[in-house]
Design a protein around this motif. Structure first.
Motif, PDB file in Angstrom:
ATOM      1  N   UNK A 182      14.970  49.910  13.412  1.00 24.32           N
ATOM      2  CA  UNK A 182      14.328  51.192  13.683  1.00 24.32           C
ATOM      3  C   UNK A 182      12.806  51.071  13.670  1.00 24.32           C
ATOM      4  N   UNK A 183      12.315  49.827  13.675  1.00 27.09           N
ATOM      5  CA  UNK A 183      10.867  49.641  13.570  1.00 27.09           C
ATOM      6  C   UNK A 183      10.244  48.967  14.788  1.00 27.09           C
ATOM      7  N   UNK A 184      11.033  48.255  15.564  1.00 26.06           N
ATOM      8  CA  UNK A 184      10.455  47.514  16.688  1.00 26.06           C
ATOM      9  C   UNK A 184      10.926  48.073  18.019  1.00 26.06           C
ATOM     10  N   UNK A 185       9.956  48.291  18.898  1.00 29.85           N
ATOM     11  CA  UNK A 185      10.214  49.003  20.139  1.00 29.85           C
ATOM     12  C   UNK A 185      11.392  48.406  20.914  1.00 29.85           C
TER      13      UNK A 185
ATOM     14  N   UNK B 232      12.089  51.370   6.581  1.00 27.39           N
ATOM     15  CA  UNK B 232      13.184  51.475   7.538  1.00 27.39           C
ATOM     16  C   UNK B 232      13.668  50.076   7.924  1.00 27.39           C
TER      17      UNK B 232
END
Lengths: 125, 278
Positions: free
Chosen positions: A59-62, A55
């Motif tokens: 879309x991967x890190x808060x 991804x």
């Protein structure tokens, strides 16, 4: 005034079950909202999943997910819902710890503390 | 895209339903549906399955905890074993031939399925010999409990805690190694070894798998395994299915649940062995 231990134990149960229910319902509502946005924003895009390509970073890190979700980017909104879902069992452990402390059940405060440490270690370590 | 999402939603409902009835989580259905049925890459499938496990767990547990079927204390105690086992499993995954593990695990599951079917008529599997009193330490934990069944209140004791704890470490290692299947081992350990009633085993397993899954969710998210478009229908479907499953478990006879468990766990066993061989 003395509170009956049985009553406290029952109230921990109520708190934990309410927390779980609130967590899943909020996650479901946010995810559903994101889903509707997705079909509005990408009515004709086809996504392909037959080969894995990680991804994108957003879309991967808060922190980025949260920021983009507030800009109403559909996939970030869904991902934000998933984050709420992931946080639910973590919060459940923290709330049980508080519950056991109120019950003065120190062995279980210790045991729950171990679970919490392992959990936070694996999430952030 | 709409049809794709709709099929996933229906499959996820079934996964959540069976997952909350059996305590196994939804991976048994979600992974083959995505990989074999829809040609999705296994990494996305694993990420989505992880999300489905958390959804099943929290959805079902919200009902089971309130009704007092979940044994919270036993669950918390055993979570120390499963979470540390999972970290160990993930650490040694690169050195271990996972194919062999999958085949062995498949055989164990097949045997457990058979065992569940054989014991379908009992609420609590009887211990082989008269059990001695638990020692002072175990007594002080106050793990024993009771729950309301359709036929009245059932009290039970937690036996063989040492063996149960050891099996939970194994369950954790397996989930760290293979990413799936630890729910099955948890139910079997509580049901056949610790002699908890089947419904309590299933509900407590449901309670526990969410924490184990959440522990690895962070890693899967940052590795990019969790896709929003795949997860969206899965979360919604699984939640609906798991809430329905929880309603049904409370009313059903244990006999039926054990048979459903035997079937689902056998499917999981074949899935494991198939993946191990090919």
């Amino acid at each position: 005034m003395k509170v009956q231990p049985d009553k406290i134990e029952r109230s921990t149960k109520v708190v934990v079950s309410k927390l779980l229910r609130t967590g899943v319902l909020t996650a479901a509502a946010v995810t559903f909202f994101g889903g509707i946005l997705f079909f509005i924003q990408h009515p004709n895009t086809l996504f392909s999943y037959d080969t894995f390509s990680s991804e994108p970073a957003r879309l991967r890190y808060v922190s980025i997910i949260v920021r983009e979700a507030f800009l109403l980017k559909s996939r970030a909104v869904i991902q934000f819902g998933i984050l709420i879902l992931i946080a639910t069992p973590v919060l459940r452990v923290i709330f049980s710890l508080i519950g056991f402390a109120i019950e003065k059940d120190w062995i279980f405060v210790f045991i729950t503390g171990i679970v919490m440490t392992i959990l936070l270690f694996s999430l952030f370590g | 895209m709409g049809i794709f999402v709709a099929i996933l939603f229906v499959g996820a409902m079934l996964a959540g339903f069976l997952g909350s009835l059996t305590g196994l989580g939804g991976g048994v259905i979600i992974v083959p549906l995505l990989t074999l049925g829809m040609g999705v890459d296994i990494k996305y499938a694993i990420g989505t399955s992880l999300v489905s496990v958390i959804a099943t767990s929290s959805g079902a547990a919200s009902a089971y905890v309130r009704e007092g079927i979940t044994n919270i204390k036993t669950g918390m105690l055993l979570e120390t074993a499963t979470t540390s086992g999972a970290i160990l499993g993930a650490a040694i995954a690169v050195m271990i031939p996972t194919n062999t593990i999958m085949i062995l695990f498949g055989i164990v599951l097949l045997y457990s399925g058979f065992n569940s079917f054989k014991n379908r008529k009992v609420e609590i599997i009887p211990p082989r010999k008269v059990h001695k009193e638990n020692n002072k330490f175990i007594k002080s934990l106050q793990l024993d409990g009771d729950y309301k069944s359709p036929t009245g209140k059932i009290s039970y004791r937690v036996l063989n805690l040492g063996w149960g704890y050891l099996l939970m470490i194994v369950a954790g290692v397996i989930s760290g190694l293979l990413g799936i299947g630890s729910g099955a081992f948890k139910v079997v350990a509580m049901d056949s070894v610790m002699k908890l009633p089947f419904k309590v085993s299933s509900a407590t397993s449901n309670f526990m798998i969410g924490v184990t899954a959440a522990a690895s969710a962070g890693v899967y998210l940052t590795r990019g395994y969790i896709d929003p478009v795949l997860s969206m229908p899965v979360v919604l479907g699984v939640l609906a299915g798991s809430l329905l499953g929880a309603k049904i478990l409370m009313k059903s006879k244990t006999k039926r649940l054990r048979v459903v468990f035997a079937i689902v766990i056998s499917l999981l066993a074949f899935e494991m062995m198939y993946n191990g061989i090919f």
